[in-house]
Design an enzyme around this catalytic site. Sequence first.
Site, PDB file in Angstrom:
ATOM      1  N   GLY A  14     -19.701 -87.802  -6.603  1.00  0.00           N
ATOM      2  CA  GLY A  14     -18.667 -88.502  -5.841  1.00  0.00           C
ATOM      3  C   GLY A  14     -19.039 -89.881  -5.337  1.00  0.00           C
ATOM      4  O   GLY A  14     -18.555 -90.303  -4.284  1.00  0.00           O
ATOM      5  N   ARG A  67      -5.440 -74.277 -19.754  1.00  0.00           N
ATOM      6  CA  ARG A  67      -5.473 -75.614 -19.139  1.00  0.00           C
ATOM      7  C   ARG A  67      -4.209 -75.860 -18.333  1.00  0.00           C
ATOM      8  O   ARG A  67      -4.236 -76.459 -17.270  1.00  0.00           O
ATOM      9  CB  ARG A  67      -5.553 -76.695 -20.232  1.00  0.00           C
ATOM     10  CG  ARG A  67      -6.932 -76.971 -20.722  1.00  0.00           C
ATOM     11  CD  ARG A  67      -6.914 -78.171 -21.662  1.00  0.00           C
ATOM     12  NE  ARG A  67      -8.150 -78.192 -22.418  1.00  0.00           N
ATOM     13  CZ  ARG A  67      -9.271 -78.759 -22.002  1.00  0.00           C
ATOM     14  NH1 ARG A  67      -9.332 -79.385 -20.856  1.00  0.00           N
ATOM     15  NH2 ARG A  67     -10.361 -78.717 -22.734  1.00  0.00           N
ATOM     16  N   ARG A  93     -12.812 -83.077 -16.827  1.00  0.00           N
ATOM     17  CA  ARG A  93     -11.940 -82.239 -17.642  1.00  0.00           C
ATOM     18  C   ARG A  93     -10.903 -83.121 -18.314  1.00  0.00           C
ATOM     19  O   ARG A  93     -10.357 -84.043 -17.682  1.00  0.00           O
ATOM     20  CB  ARG A  93     -11.192 -81.197 -16.794  1.00  0.00           C
ATOM     21  CG  ARG A  93     -12.052 -80.305 -15.959  1.00  0.00           C
ATOM     22  CD  ARG A  93     -12.936 -79.384 -16.753  1.00  0.00           C
ATOM     23  NE  ARG A  93     -12.241 -78.442 -17.612  1.00  0.00           N
ATOM     24  CZ  ARG A  93     -12.857 -77.632 -18.475  1.00  0.00           C
ATOM     25  NH1 ARG A  93     -14.175 -77.670 -18.614  1.00  0.00           N
ATOM     26  NH2 ARG A  93     -12.174 -76.798 -19.215  1.00  0.00           N
ATOM     27  N   ASN A 109      -8.132 -93.720 -13.915  1.00  0.00           N
ATOM     28  CA  ASN A 109      -9.457 -93.197 -14.241  1.00  0.00           C
ATOM     29  C   ASN A 109     -10.448 -94.349 -14.251  1.00  0.00           C
ATOM     30  O   ASN A 109     -10.087 -95.488 -14.584  1.00  0.00           O
ATOM     31  CB  ASN A 109      -9.431 -92.546 -15.632  1.00  0.00           C
ATOM     32  CG  ASN A 109     -10.786 -91.964 -16.012  1.00  0.00           C
ATOM     33  OD1 ASN A 109     -11.432 -91.290 -15.211  1.00  0.00           O
ATOM     34  ND2 ASN A 109     -11.236 -92.226 -17.230  1.00  0.00           N
ATOM     35  N   HIS A 111     -13.937 -95.370 -16.143  1.00  0.00           N
ATOM     36  CA  HIS A 111     -14.732 -94.995 -17.317  1.00  0.00           C
ATOM     37  C   HIS A 111     -15.929 -95.945 -17.402  1.00  0.00           C
ATOM     38  O   HIS A 111     -15.770 -97.171 -17.274  1.00  0.00           O
ATOM     39  CB  HIS A 111     -13.876 -95.109 -18.589  1.00  0.00           C
ATOM     40  CG  HIS A 111     -14.632 -94.732 -19.818  1.00  0.00           C
ATOM     41  ND1 HIS A 111     -14.882 -93.415 -20.150  1.00  0.00           N
ATOM     42  CD2 HIS A 111     -15.221 -95.491 -20.777  1.00  0.00           C
ATOM     43  CE1 HIS A 111     -15.591 -93.390 -21.275  1.00  0.00           C
ATOM     44  NE2 HIS A 111     -15.799 -94.629 -21.683  1.00  0.00           N
TER      45      HIS A 111
END
Length: 194
Positions: A14, A67, A93, A109, A111
């Site tokens: 985190g 899922r 995930r 997100n 990356h």
Amino acid sequence: MKRVRTGILISGRGTNMSALIEAAKASAYPAEIVLVISNIAEAGGLARAAEAGIPTSTISHRDYATREAFEAEIDRVLRGSDVELVCLAGFMRVLTTGFIAKWQGRLLNIHPSLLPAFRGLHTHEQAIAAGATVHGCTVHHVVPELDAGPIIAQASAPVFANDTPDSLAARVLTQEVKLYPLALAKTAKSLRPL
Ligand code: GAR
């Protein structure tokens, strides 16, 4: 100013989550962090979030047969906290098209590469193997194709000849924790109310 209610999904320590929580402590920041969800009960980020006074929830993918069922529970918990925007921060995930469609334009997100270079996992190994001299990180909107959504912001870091994947990852992470709060602020400012 109405701040955008933001949830963070994590799977690990985190660091990026903490950077977002820290940035959102400023009352002028356009997003507030209202919830952290981890799919891993032992994720170090859960304790860090709790220390910062942020409500947390563990939703283990192992507890669900599909899922879709796992994601339905994440969706239910997010909406239960009136979350308007979701940040993936080391959430490991892959999400289905159905979940992504529900959160279209509201799902970010981070990356660890300069997309479109080095999608997927082991990006620092990939960069070193490719002989890259510049590497970095990207915050992007999530779309069904992995690591392919519209780019919101990027930051670069040099690759040195003696780098290992770990030394490079650490250098990129120092950029990630600056970039993600900027990218979230930019997105939150331009978001329509739900
Ligand atoms: C970060 O480097 C993030 O960019 C990466 O995982 C790390 C999480 O660290 N994410 C991905 O690889 C997503 N595919 P953190 O939990 O300490 O922020």
